[in-house]
Motif scaffolding. Structure first.
Motif, PDB file in Angstrom:
ATOM      1  N   LYS A   1       0.847  -1.183   0.000  1.00 50.43           N
ATOM      2  CA  LYS A   1       0.000   0.000   0.000  1.00 50.43           C
ATOM      3  C   LYS A   1       0.886   1.239   0.000  1.00 50.43           C
ATOM      4  O   LYS A   1       1.709   1.423   0.874  1.00 50.43           O
ATOM      5  CB  LYS A   1      -0.901   0.020   1.232  1.00 50.43           C
ATOM      6  N   GLU A   2       0.692   2.024  -1.003  1.00 43.86           N
ATOM      7  CA  GLU A   2       1.444   3.273  -1.076  1.00 43.86           C
ATOM      8  C   GLU A   2       0.510   4.399  -0.639  1.00 43.86           C
ATOM      9  O   GLU A   2      -0.273   4.911  -1.419  1.00 43.86           O
ATOM     10  CB  GLU A   2       1.949   3.505  -2.494  1.00 43.86           C
ATOM     11  N   GLU A   3       0.604   4.723   0.624  1.00 40.64           N
ATOM     12  CA  GLU A   3      -0.229   5.786   1.159  1.00 40.64           C
ATOM     13  C   GLU A   3       0.647   6.979   1.505  1.00 40.64           C
ATOM     14  O   GLU A   3       1.804   6.832   1.888  1.00 40.64           O
ATOM     15  CB  GLU A   3      -0.963   5.311   2.405  1.00 40.64           C
ATOM     16  N   ASP A   4       0.057   8.112   1.383  1.00 42.24           N
ATOM     17  CA  ASP A   4       0.738   9.337   1.773  1.00 42.24           C
ATOM     18  C   ASP A   4       0.786   9.380   3.298  1.00 42.24           C
ATOM     19  O   ASP A   4      -0.253   9.275   3.955  1.00 42.24           O
ATOM     20  CB  ASP A   4      -0.024  10.543   1.218  1.00 42.24           C
ATOM     21  N   PRO A   5       1.964   9.501   3.908  1.00 40.47           N
ATOM     22  CA  PRO A   5       2.019   9.508   5.370  1.00 40.47           C
ATOM     23  C   PRO A   5       1.301  10.704   5.984  1.00 40.47           C
ATOM     24  O   PRO A   5       0.892  10.669   7.131  1.00 40.47           O
ATOM     25  CB  PRO A   5       3.516   9.543   5.683  1.00 40.47           C
ATOM     26  N   PHE A   6       1.108  11.765   5.223  1.00 43.20           N
ATOM     27  CA  PHE A   6       0.463  12.950   5.762  1.00 43.20           C
ATOM     28  C   PHE A   6      -1.056  12.798   5.808  1.00 43.20           C
ATOM     29  O   PHE A   6      -1.731  13.524   6.514  1.00 43.20           O
ATOM     30  CB  PHE A   6       0.857  14.187   4.957  1.00 43.20           C
ATOM     31  N   THR A   7      -1.610  11.848   5.037  1.00 41.96           N
ATOM     32  CA  THR A   7      -3.055  11.641   5.052  1.00 41.96           C
ATOM     33  C   THR A   7      -3.503  11.176   6.426  1.00 41.96           C
ATOM     34  O   THR A   7      -4.491  11.689   6.969  1.00 41.96           O
ATOM     35  CB  THR A   7      -3.447  10.596   3.993  1.00 41.96           C
ATOM     36  N   ASN A   8      -2.812  10.209   6.984  1.00 39.31           N
ATOM     37  CA  ASN A   8      -3.157   9.716   8.311  1.00 39.31           C
ATOM     38  C   ASN A   8      -2.959  10.813   9.347  1.00 39.31           C
ATOM     39  O   ASN A   8      -3.771  10.953  10.261  1.00 39.31           O
ATOM     40  CB  ASN A   8      -2.317   8.492   8.654  1.00 39.31           C
ATOM     41  N   PHE A   9      -1.903  11.617   9.221  1.00 38.78           N
ATOM     42  CA  PHE A   9      -1.655  12.715  10.150  1.00 38.78           C
ATOM     43  C   PHE A   9      -2.794  13.728  10.104  1.00 38.78           C
ATOM     44  O   PHE A   9      -3.274  14.185  11.141  1.00 38.78           O
ATOM     45  CB  PHE A   9      -0.322  13.394   9.825  1.00 38.78           C
ATOM     46  N   GLU A  10      -3.225  14.071   8.895  1.00 40.30           N
ATOM     47  CA  GLU A  10      -4.301  15.052   8.762  1.00 40.30           C
ATOM     48  C   GLU A  10      -5.600  14.531   9.348  1.00 40.30           C
ATOM     49  O   GLU A  10      -6.358  15.280   9.963  1.00 40.30           O
ATOM     50  CB  GLU A  10      -4.483  15.427   7.295  1.00 40.30           C
ATOM     51  N   LYS A  11      -5.869  13.245   9.169  1.00 38.99           N
ATOM     52  CA  LYS A  11      -7.077  12.661   9.737  1.00 38.99           C
ATOM     53  C   LYS A  11      -7.019  12.683  11.261  1.00 38.99           C
ATOM     54  O   LYS A  11      -7.985  13.052  11.923  1.00 38.99           O
ATOM     55  CB  LYS A  11      -7.240  11.217   9.231  1.00 38.99           C
TER      56      LYS A  11
END
Length: 117
Positions: free
Chosen positions: A100-110
């Motif tokens: 899974k290539e997820e943006d690490p900042f997406t989880n931070f923003e959530k």
């Protein structure tokens, strides 16, 4: 014609799976030995206990390696599963491991939005 080929393939795979029920049981039993050895090895506090449970796990691994015909039986069971799915007109979906290539900042923003509420 397609149903006939599926029926013939299923019959052959079923015969192979039934013929190899003994090695499949042996593979299951050796897998149980490996699982027990690993579980009690991790739970053991003494060195002697760790040696004993490592030996039990090693016996299970060697027993599993000697049950090579069981792999053919497992393949026959997988073929029966695929034929069953095709017979019912369902799509055969084989699970794979995908990175899974997820943006690490997406989880931070959530998480940040959850904290600021």
């Amino acid at each position: 014609m397609k149903k006939f080929l599926l029926l013939t393939g299923g019959f052959i795979a079923g015969c192979v799976a039934l013929a190899l029920i003994g090695p499949l049981a042996g593979l299951l039993f050796s897998g149980l030995f490996v699982a027990l050895g690993m579980h009690f090895y991790m739970a053991s506090k003494s060195t002697f206990g760790k040696i004993i449970w490592f030996t039990v796990g090693l016996i299970g691994v060697l027993s599993a390696v000697s049950n090579i015909p069981a792999m053919v039986g497992l393949a026959a069971i997988a073929i029966i599963y695929v034929i069953y799915k095709k017979w019912n007109g369902e799509a055969v979906k084989i699970p794979t491991i995908e990175a899974k290539e997820e943006d690490p900042f997406t989880n931070f923003e959530k998480e940040w939005s959850n904290l600021t509420k």
